[in-house]
Write an enzyme that holds these catalytic residues in place. Sequence first.
Site, PDB file in Angstrom:
ATOM      1  N   GLU A   1     -36.206  69.978 -36.650  1.00 49.47           N
ATOM      2  CA  GLU A   1     -35.827  69.982 -35.149  1.00 49.47           C
ATOM      3  C   GLU A   1     -35.636  68.583 -34.706  1.00 49.47           C
ATOM      4  O   GLU A   1     -36.089  67.731 -35.140  1.00 49.47           O
ATOM      5  CB  GLU A   1     -37.002  70.617 -34.338  1.00 49.47           C
ATOM      6  CG  GLU A   1     -38.372  69.756 -34.607  1.00 49.47           C
ATOM      7  CD  GLU A   1     -39.490  70.244 -33.652  1.00 49.47           C
ATOM      8  OE1 GLU A   1     -39.572  69.975 -32.548  1.00 49.47           O
ATOM      9  OE2 GLU A   1     -40.361  71.003 -34.328  1.00 49.47           O
TER      10      GLU A   1
ATOM     11  N   ARG B   1     -41.369  64.692 -23.979  1.00 49.64           N
ATOM     12  CA  ARG B   1     -40.100  65.227 -24.863  1.00 49.64           C
ATOM     13  C   ARG B   1     -39.422  66.346 -24.014  1.00 49.64           C
ATOM     14  O   ARG B   1     -38.497  66.555 -24.441  1.00 49.64           O
ATOM     15  CB  ARG B   1     -40.603  65.722 -26.157  1.00 49.64           C
ATOM     16  CG  ARG B   1     -40.957  64.471 -27.098  1.00 49.64           C
ATOM     17  CD  ARG B   1     -41.490  64.819 -28.537  1.00 49.64           C
ATOM     18  NE  ARG B   1     -40.371  65.435 -29.282  1.00 49.64           N
ATOM     19  CZ  ARG B   1     -40.682  66.451 -30.283  1.00 49.64           C
ATOM     20  NH1 ARG B   1     -41.851  66.729 -30.343  1.00 49.64           N
ATOM     21  NH2 ARG B   1     -39.526  66.896 -30.745  1.00 49.64           N
TER      22      ARG B   1
ATOM     23  N   ARG C   1     -34.583  71.465 -27.410  1.00 48.24           N
ATOM     24  CA  ARG C   1     -34.455  70.983 -28.556  1.00 48.24           C
ATOM     25  C   ARG C   1     -33.034  71.539 -29.421  1.00 48.24           C
ATOM     26  O   ARG C   1     -32.625  72.666 -28.947  1.00 48.24           O
ATOM     27  CB  ARG C   1     -35.571  71.466 -29.538  1.00 48.24           C
ATOM     28  CG  ARG C   1     -36.861  71.287 -28.936  1.00 48.24           C
ATOM     29  CD  ARG C   1     -37.315  69.934 -29.449  1.00 48.24           C
ATOM     30  NE  ARG C   1     -38.728  69.427 -29.186  1.00 48.24           N
ATOM     31  CZ  ARG C   1     -39.209  69.213 -27.832  1.00 48.24           C
ATOM     32  NH1 ARG C   1     -38.589  68.950 -26.949  1.00 48.24           N
ATOM     33  NH2 ARG C   1     -40.543  68.790 -27.892  1.00 48.24           N
TER      34      ARG C   1
ATOM     35  N   HIS D   1     -38.566  75.456 -25.180  1.00 50.86           N
ATOM     36  CA  HIS D   1     -39.514  74.876 -26.257  1.00 50.86           C
ATOM     37  C   HIS D   1     -39.600  76.328 -27.347  1.00 50.86           C
ATOM     38  O   HIS D   1     -40.691  76.826 -27.360  1.00 50.86           O
ATOM     39  CB  HIS D   1     -40.572  74.584 -25.301  1.00 50.86           C
ATOM     40  CG  HIS D   1     -41.595  73.735 -26.520  1.00 50.86           C
ATOM     41  ND1 HIS D   1     -42.690  74.082 -27.258  1.00 50.86           N
ATOM     42  CD2 HIS D   1     -41.377  72.586 -26.939  1.00 50.86           C
ATOM     43  CE1 HIS D   1     -43.078  73.304 -27.791  1.00 50.86           C
ATOM     44  NE2 HIS D   1     -42.297  72.224 -27.699  1.00 50.86           N
TER      45      HIS D   1
END
Length: 164
Positions: free
Chosen positions: A123, A134, A138, A153
Site C-alpha cells: 500500500e 495520511r 491509498r 481507507h
Amino acid sequence: MTSRIRLIAVVAVLCCAVIAAAVYALLGTGRTASTRTSSHQTSPAAGSGGPKPSAPAKPSASGTWVPTNPAIADVCRSKLPGQAQDTLALIAKGGPYPYRTDGVVFENRESRLPRHAGGYYHEYTVVTPGSGDRGTRRIVTGTAGEQYWTADHYSTFQEIDSHC
C-alpha cells in the site's frame, strides 16, 4: 443416557462445522459480486460473470485493457485525482515516498481484493490536501502488476485501468 445424547449433539455440531468449512472453501472467499458492490462502491462492477483468475492487468489481443477481476469496479487512471497520479508515478520510480509506511504489506484482511499469499499486496499513501494525517486515500499494488485505488481507507476498491 443424557451423556450419550450430549455426545451425539457434539458430534452433530462438529459435522455441521466441517461441512460448512468445506462449502466455504469450495466457494472461495464466500463473497459474491453483489457483496463486493455494496453501497460503498462508487461505480458498478465491470461485467456480470464470475471473477476471472487473478492475473496482471494487461492489454488483450485487441489492445484493450482487461481487468484482473470483473467483480471489482474499475477506474481510468486519467480520472483519478492528481495526487493519486503522483503516487503512481512514485511507485513506478520506486520512490522516494512521502510517508515511512508507504510500501508496507497490505494484508487484505477483509478479502476485498482477490486472495493471494501474504506479502502479495503493498500500500501507498495518496496525499489528501488539507488532511493533518495520511488521510483515507491509498493505492494498493499486487506483485503481478495490478493496481487498485481506494478513497475510503479500504472500504471499497477500484482497479486502475492505466490505458485510459
